[in-house]
Structure formats: structure tokens, C-alpha cells
Design a protein around this motif. Sequence first.
Motif, PDB file in Angstrom:
ATOM      1  N   PHE A 161       0.839  -1.209   0.000  1.00 28.31           N
ATOM      2  CA  PHE A 161       0.000   0.000   0.000  1.00 28.31           C
ATOM      3  C   PHE A 161       0.874   1.259   0.000  1.00 28.31           C
ATOM      4  CE2 PHE A 161      -3.505  -2.598   2.194  1.00 28.31           C
ATOM      5  CZ  PHE A 161      -4.274  -2.667   1.050  1.00 28.31           C
ATOM      6  N   ALA A 193      -0.366   5.092  -0.506  1.00 26.49           N
ATOM      7  CA  ALA A 193      -1.465   5.246   0.458  1.00 26.49           C
ATOM      8  C   ALA A 193      -0.944   5.796   1.791  1.00 26.49           C
ATOM      9  CB  ALA A 193      -2.155   3.909   0.694  1.00 26.49           C
ATOM     10  N   VAL A 231      -4.632   3.744   5.747  1.00 30.35           N
ATOM     11  CA  VAL A 231      -5.319   2.505   5.348  1.00 30.35           C
ATOM     12  C   VAL A 231      -6.405   2.208   6.365  1.00 30.35           C
ATOM     13  CG1 VAL A 231      -3.430   1.368   4.134  1.00 30.35           C
ATOM     14  CG2 VAL A 231      -3.627   1.111   6.604  1.00 30.35           C
ATOM     15  N   ASN A 278     -10.652  -2.456   6.571  1.00 32.50           N
ATOM     16  CA  ASN A 278     -11.254  -3.122   5.415  1.00 32.50           C
ATOM     17  C   ASN A 278     -10.253  -3.424   4.302  1.00 32.50           C
ATOM     18  OD1 ASN A 278     -13.903  -3.359   6.150  1.00 32.50           O
ATOM     19  ND2 ASN A 278     -14.405  -1.259   5.532  1.00 32.50           N
ATOM     20  N   ASP A 279      -9.376  -2.444   4.030  1.00 29.53           N
ATOM     21  CA  ASP A 279      -8.392  -2.628   2.955  1.00 29.53           C
ATOM     22  C   ASP A 279      -7.482  -3.802   3.290  1.00 29.53           C
ATOM     23  OD1 ASP A 279      -9.388  -0.202   1.951  1.00 29.53           O
ATOM     24  OD2 ASP A 279      -7.897   0.968   3.079  1.00 29.53           O
ATOM     25  N   ASP A 308      -9.337  -7.183   3.120  1.00 22.25           N
ATOM     26  CA  ASP A 308      -9.488  -7.674   1.746  1.00 22.25           C
ATOM     27  C   ASP A 308      -8.175  -8.233   1.213  1.00 22.25           C
ATOM     28  OD1 ASP A 308     -12.084  -6.921   1.785  1.00 22.25           O
ATOM     29  OD2 ASP A 308     -11.837  -5.117   0.554  1.00 22.25           O
ATOM     30  N   ALA A 309      -7.087  -7.505   1.491  1.00 25.29           N
ATOM     31  CA  ALA A 309      -5.795  -7.907   0.942  1.00 25.29           C
ATOM     32  C   ALA A 309      -5.334  -9.247   1.522  1.00 25.29           C
ATOM     33  CB  ALA A 309      -4.754  -6.824   1.202  1.00 25.29           C
TER      34      ALA A 309
END
Lengths: 208, 208
Positions: B20, B25, B28, B31-32, B35-36
Motif C-alpha cells: 500500500f 497510500a 489505510v 477493510n483494505d 481484503d488484501a
Amino acid sequence: MKNRKSVIRLSRYKNELDRFKTQGAVRVFSNDLADAVGVTASQVRKDFSLFGISGNRRGGYRTDELIAKLKKILRKDEVQKVIIAGAGNIGTALMQYNGFAQQGIQIFAAFDIDPLKCRQVGSIMVYHMDKLERFVRDNGIHIGILAVPESSAQHVLDVMVSAGITGVMNFAPIRLRAPEQCVINSVNLIPELENVIYFSSAAREHSG
Amino acid sequence: MKNRKSVIRLSRYKNELDRFKTQGAVRVFSNDLADAVGVTASQVRKDFSLFGISGNRRGGYRTDELIAKLKKILRKDEVQKVIIAGAGNIGTALMQYNGFAQQGIQIFAAFDIDPLKCRQVGSIMVYHMDKLERFVRDNGIHIGILAVPESSAQHVLDVMVSAGITGVMNFAPIRLRAPEQCVINSVNLIPELENVIYFSSAAREHSG
């Protein structure tokens, strides 16, 4: 859900059952398996029921029957033909590992781009990478191990997939793109080593 | 509980955060990361709070700060010195793997019983196994990778432990005995491969 972890646990139960059987156990209980694998007994029963295996709390499971059922679920009732792409250090280590045969996994052939590596290793032939596609297709192989350098991993994977490979254990430390129907399991040893570092540091700090 | 799995997840979060950050980014969200890594956002928050990391749902986490905290927890704020016992295929593959340095792990030296294998591999010296105990002690090394054949694994482990090693990543396919204060993480690739076999067989049967 029949997810990655539940299948990994089935493999572990199966290994422990082989051990119990060697020790002469005719029956096993979910508690025994739970202790051996390091999960709860209710997890063991939940996993088994998920895959349609039933036992009873009083009598437990018949060791032989349970092994047979797990073997069937894990496709160990038939020999699994596997090819290795890449005959470098990792590929060669895998060719020399004799634990596969015990588990019904047959390393059928290996492939490398380097003609010098195209030789026999134990009972396994290493062919030139050019032959991979044809070999996989002709022998109806669906499982491959990807042990080539990072720079050629995606290309070799594409060849494997187009030849009919639908399951890959990958050692290249990159993200690979593959069609949805192809399962890729990437092995990354760094988190495993970091785990050792974390817990042994914590233990030293605690005792020091 | 700060168990094996939570620490493994921290390593994964850390890897994704590096990615990221590369992508620019500054902040963060759980959620990010969820998901990753393939877990739920609540799992991410639970893991962080377990290790004393707090964020807020609105603003998320500052990428830089979060990376720094994870590095400290995972002992990545200092270089981790590691030795390898065994310079066969697995040991050599690990010596040639350049992912360690990026993660602050330095393979300090390797050891083998075979004088022919006592040579330099890249920047790493392979010494005779006789030198392991002294080297580990003199250099204050606590982490070792065991990549020797099954038949000598227990003996070499005993030497490592008596020299001061408290954390071992083991590749020998046997159960090892070690004092309680020594953490052993055994790598077994068979369940990983069985996993690939199971899911790709299931997918083929489903589509066929």
C-alpha cells in the motif's frame, strides 16, 4: 465451509491416524485427534461432519474406516501425478524428498530451461521446458509445482495452465495471475520464520 | 491470545502495508487490509488491539505509523541474525533467496558436515558443522534453520540448542525433541500440496 483450513486439518488428522494405526489403535476418539493436532474435539467433529463423516461419542471412530474415508476425500485413493517446473535447488530438493510417495503423490517428471539440468534425479527425469506442455497434455496431469525464478514464473504458469494444469503449488515470491478455475497455493516461508523470531524473542525477554 | 496464527497474520498485514505504501497510500482502513489478506475487518482490528495498536474507524491507520509499530512487534526494527544448518538443496535455496534481506533477516552463515559444501554461496560462508556451536555462541545468534537430513536432525538440533539457539525453523520431516524454551516451527509441504490437489480436483469434478 469446506475451506482451505478445513482441508489442511483433514490432512493433519490423516497423518495422526496413520501414526495411531502404527501404534495399534483400532478405535480413536475425537479427543485423541484433537490433542494430536492441537485443535478442540468439537472442531474435529465439526470438520468430519462437514465432509460427511460420522462417528459416535461413545465408540469413537474405527481407525481403518476413518483413514479410508479421509483418503478418499483427499484423493489419496488414487495416485496423484504431479510435475515440477524448475530443477534448481527447490525443484531438486522436492525431487529428492521421499515423503511424497508415502502420501500417494508421484512426481512424474520435472522441466527446466537449462539443458545442463535436464538429467535424471533419482527416478525422476528432468526434461527441457519446451516439452512441458505436450507432456502434461499427453499424460493428463492436472497438478504442478512452480519452482522457477520470479522472472519467468508467470510465463511458465501460463504454459502450465494452457496445457491443462488446474492446481499449482507456487514457490516464486510474486503474485501470479491465473484463470479462476486454477487453484494456486503460494508457499511463503518468511512469515513462518518471522513467527519463530517473534516467539523465541518473546520467550527470551520473558526469561531474561 | 497472541498465538501462532495472530503473529502470522501480523506478518501478512505488514507485507500488504508495504505494498500500500509503495502505491502511495497515506492511510489505510481495516477493510483494505482485510481484503488484501483474506480475513474480516473485525479480525484485523482484533489482532491490532491484541498487540496494543489502536486506530479509529473513521480515519483508519496512518500507513507509516502502522508499519513502524508492526516492525517493532515483529522484531524487524533490528536485523535478525540467522544461521542455516545444512547446505544441501534446501539450505542452498534459502541462501540464494533474496527475500530475507528485505525483511531484515540476515543469513549470517551456514554449516555442513560435507567439506565439499564448505564454500561461499553468494555472500554467505558455509563452514564445517564442527564450527556451528562456537560460531553461534560467539555471535550471539538465537535463530536457526534446520535443513539437514532426517537422520542427523535431532543431533544437530541438540548442538544448536546447547549453543544458545532458541528458535528453529525445521525442514526435516520428523518430530524433534527440544527443551520447552526452544520454539520449533516445522515446515511440512505435503498438506499444502494436498490442499491444491483437493481443491483443483473438486473444481474439475464440478465443471466436468
